[in-house]
Design an enzyme around this catalytic site. Structure first.
Site, PDB file in Angstrom:
ATOM      1  N   HIS A 292      -6.090  -0.948  11.747  1.00 33.27           N
ATOM      2  CA  HIS A 292      -5.517  -1.498  10.517  1.00 33.27           C
ATOM      3  C   HIS A 292      -6.420  -2.614   9.991  1.00 33.27           C
ATOM      4  CE1 HIS A 292      -2.530  -2.386   7.562  1.00 33.27           C
ATOM      5  NE2 HIS A 292      -2.092  -3.508   8.103  1.00 33.27           N
TER       6      HIS A 292
ATOM      7  N   CYS B 243      -5.184   0.643   3.684  1.00 36.74           N
ATOM      8  CA  CYS B 243      -5.275  -0.775   4.046  1.00 36.74           C
ATOM      9  C   CYS B 243      -6.684  -1.312   3.874  1.00 36.74           C
ATOM     10  CB  CYS B 243      -4.821  -0.977   5.484  1.00 36.74           C
ATOM     11  SG  CYS B 243      -5.771  -0.021   6.666  1.00 36.74           S
TER      12      CYS B 243
ATOM     13  N   GLN C  46       0.811  -1.217   0.000  1.00 37.82           N
ATOM     14  CA  GLN C  46       0.000   0.000   0.000  1.00 37.82           C
ATOM     15  C   GLN C  46       0.843   1.266   0.000  1.00 37.82           C
ATOM     16  OE1 GLN C  46      -1.610  -1.047   4.080  1.00 37.82           O
ATOM     17  NE2 GLN C  46      -1.454   1.154   4.384  1.00 37.82           N
TER      18      GLN C  46
END
Ligand SMILES: *[C@@H]1O[C@H](CO)[C@@H](O)[C@H](O)[C@H]1NC(C)=O
Ligand SMILES: *[C@@H]1O[C@H](CO)[C@@H](O)[C@H](O)[C@H]1NC(C)=O
Ligand SMILES: *[C@@H]1O[C@H](CO)[C@@H](O)[C@H](O)[C@H]1NC(C)=O
Length: 534
Positions: A426, A290, A284
């Site tokens: 995340h 993410c 990424q």
């Protein structure tokens, strides 16, 4: 490691005898660190014999104080005496350097009877310098200094065996640090523009190594933490460059339909990488996208199971065209599924490739390579998630990623204080699970490149909702029906399959129940099934 460890039983005997037993007439082995036979100047520091009667008491005192002050789960004991000296200053000032290692006893046990952990990797040996000021006539002992660091590599250690003064310890420490930093800069191709920047990054690097040490000493799994490609970033920088602030509002996310319960309990282990449902690890870059990688990974798996071909799909389409999310500043999987439905599908990675920053939306429905019709949320229960994953494919999940900045390999199981399960930041892709040396894990595909963790993967402890891994599991589906069928007994899924799971489960060509049975999975006859359906 192994070579040095075989010394432990002998050293342990010596120490056990020296610390707790009767005086030994002479050391059991010839110590290379023993004092020379020259007469020391009055008041000067003198090296000590292993059998020095004062030393026993000092080691015992240092060990007690060390254990009282440490957060480690297990008692730790001196496993090796490296050097010791004493100096007469209104009493006796001892300076001892020793190795301490984990015993098998939890803290509540009696220190005297604990053996060392037989597993070398769990010894977590540290080299410690203790300075103790002992005033025998007042029966008082004071710990003046305690300085510990993880044991270093044998090559480095050999040349610095005798560490008997603070300065030497510090010098070796800073040389070691510089060496590690240089190695880090070369390995990850780091280039800092000014000397000030170098100094600042070195300082951050040093702080991060300390954090990694702390994670390491308190890890309840088998993970190794240390230098990673993120070692020169402060936790805040790391957070803002790679993590996803929007996920912290996960409790307010769009309500999704609940997934129907899995038809069968989870098998002992499952790994979608072995069945062709997982594309290579992506990167990424310094963009908080993410969420897009997590959702796209899930859809790649779903499409593979529906269509039979594994196609890398476009994250950039989401970064550019998903107005519900914030591109590089974070997003929610629940929004992303909805955006994909509204757009009408996804282009391939090739057609709409990743740049790592937001651009004008360039999506065209002419290039749609995969679509979804709906999405579901999976119950916040690790057993249910495992069963769902085995039945339906890789799952989008989110977690608290604090420990991930420092993770190198192994099964990570950070203490809760490092990994607040309510602070999710995340999103990743769960592709499988199993046990490694009887430690249960989740196999997690990350999006930080293949040079992160274990070939791009992170392994997290399974079974304690570690780092909030159960909080936000979801998947795309191809079903639009609002009515979910709860499978009871032997319903013929042939009639329901599209409504229930989005893909028709088949076992080696036959249509059957919602998921392949274990026996079918293991049968080699079935291998081809996953790739060539229909
Ligand atoms: C898979 O999708 C492709 C288009 O992406 C289509 O041409 C093909 O027919 C599909 N195959 C199956 C088995 O659905
Ligand atoms: C699912 O979505 C695709 C693409 O938007 C559409 O063509 C298809 O008809 C939908 N399927 C169902 C069952 O609604
Ligand atoms: C979905 O279920 C309904 C009701 O059982 C059925 O009429 C319909 O044919 C099913 N759809 C598919 C695509 O199997």
């Amino acid at each position: 490691m192994a070579e040095r460890l075989h010394n432990i039983p002998l050293l342990f005997l010596v120490l056990a005898a020296a610390v707790y037993g009767t005086d030994l007439p002479r050391p059991l082995f010839k110590s290379p660190l023993r004092a020379q036979d020259t007469e020391p100047a009055p008041g000067a520091a003198v090296r000590l014999q292993d059998s020095d009667p004062g030393l026993k008491r000092v080691l015992q005192f240092a060990e007690d104080r060390y254990n009282r002050g440490s957060n480690a789960m297990h008692l730790r004991r001196v496993s090796r005496l490296i050097s010791a000296s004493k100096q007469v200053v209104k009493g006796i000032r001892y300076s001892v350097t020793v190795e301490l290692s984990n015993t098998q006893c939890k803290k509540s046990a009696m220190l005297r009877s604990c053996d060392f952990d037989p597993e070398p990797h769990r010894l977590k040996t540290e080299v410690c310098l203790f300075e103790v000021w002992d005033i025998p006539w007042e029966s008082s002992s004071t710990l003046l200094k305690q300085k510990c660091e993880p044991k270093v590599d044998p090559e480095i250690e050999e040349t610095n065996r005798i560490l008997d003064s603070t300065e030497q310890v510090e010098e070796v420490e800073s040389m070691k640090l510089l060496g590690q930093f240089k190695e880090f800069m070369v390995k990850y191709n780091k280039d800092y523009s000014t000397q000030e920047e170098v100094d600042r990054r070195l300082k951050i690097f040093h702080g991060n190594l300390k954090t990694a040490e702390k994670l390491q000493s308190l890890d309840q799994g088998s993970a190794e933490y240390g230098v990673t490609k993120f070692s020169d970033l402060t936790v805040e920088e790391f957070r803002s460059l790679y993590l996803n602030p929007m996920l912290s509002q996960w409790t307010q996310h769009r309500q999704m339909k609940m997934a129907p319960p899995a038809a069968q309990p989870a098998p002992d282990s499952w790994d979608w990488r072995e069945h062709g449902a997982v594309s290579p690890v992506k990167n990424q870059g310094a963009c908080g996208s993410c969420w897009a990688f997590s959702v796209i990974g899930n859809i790649e798996g779903q499409w593979f199971l529906k269509n039979g071909s594994l196609i890398a799909l476009s994250e950039q389409e989401l970064v550019d065209c998903d107005g519900l999310d914030k591109a590089c500043r974070g997003g929610l999987p629940s929004n992303a599924y909805e955006a994909i439905e509204k757009l009408g599908g996804l282009e391939t990675e090739n057609d709409y490739s990743y740049t790592g920053h937001k651009q004008k939306c360039d999506f065209t429905s002419l290039k749609v390579a995969a679509y979804i019709n709906s999405s579901v949320e999976i119950e916040k229960d690790e057993k249910e998630i495992a069963a769902y994953l085995a039945e339906h494919g890789p799952v989008s999940v989110a977690l608290n990623a604090f420990a991930m900045q420092f993770y190198r390999r192994g099964v990570s199981h950070p203490l809760k204080i490092f990994c607040n399960p309510w602070m999710i930041d995340h999103a990743v892709l769960m592709v499988g699970y199993g046990n490694r040396n009887s430690v249960p894990f989740w196999a997690i595909k990350n999006s930080w490149g293949e040079d992160y963790g274990e070939k791009g993967y992170y392994y997290l402890y399974r079974g304690s909702n570690a780092c909030g891994i159960n909080k936000m599991a979801s998947s795309a589906s191809f079903v639009t029906s609002k009515i979910w069928f709860r499978q009871v007994g032997e319903i013929d899924l042939n009639l329901l399959s599209d409504n229930v799971t989005g893909y028709k489960a088949q076992t080696c060509g036959q249509r059957g129940s919602g998921r392949l049975r274990n026996a079918d999975r293991e049968s080699t006859n079935c291998k081809g099934h996953w790739k060539s359906r229909q």
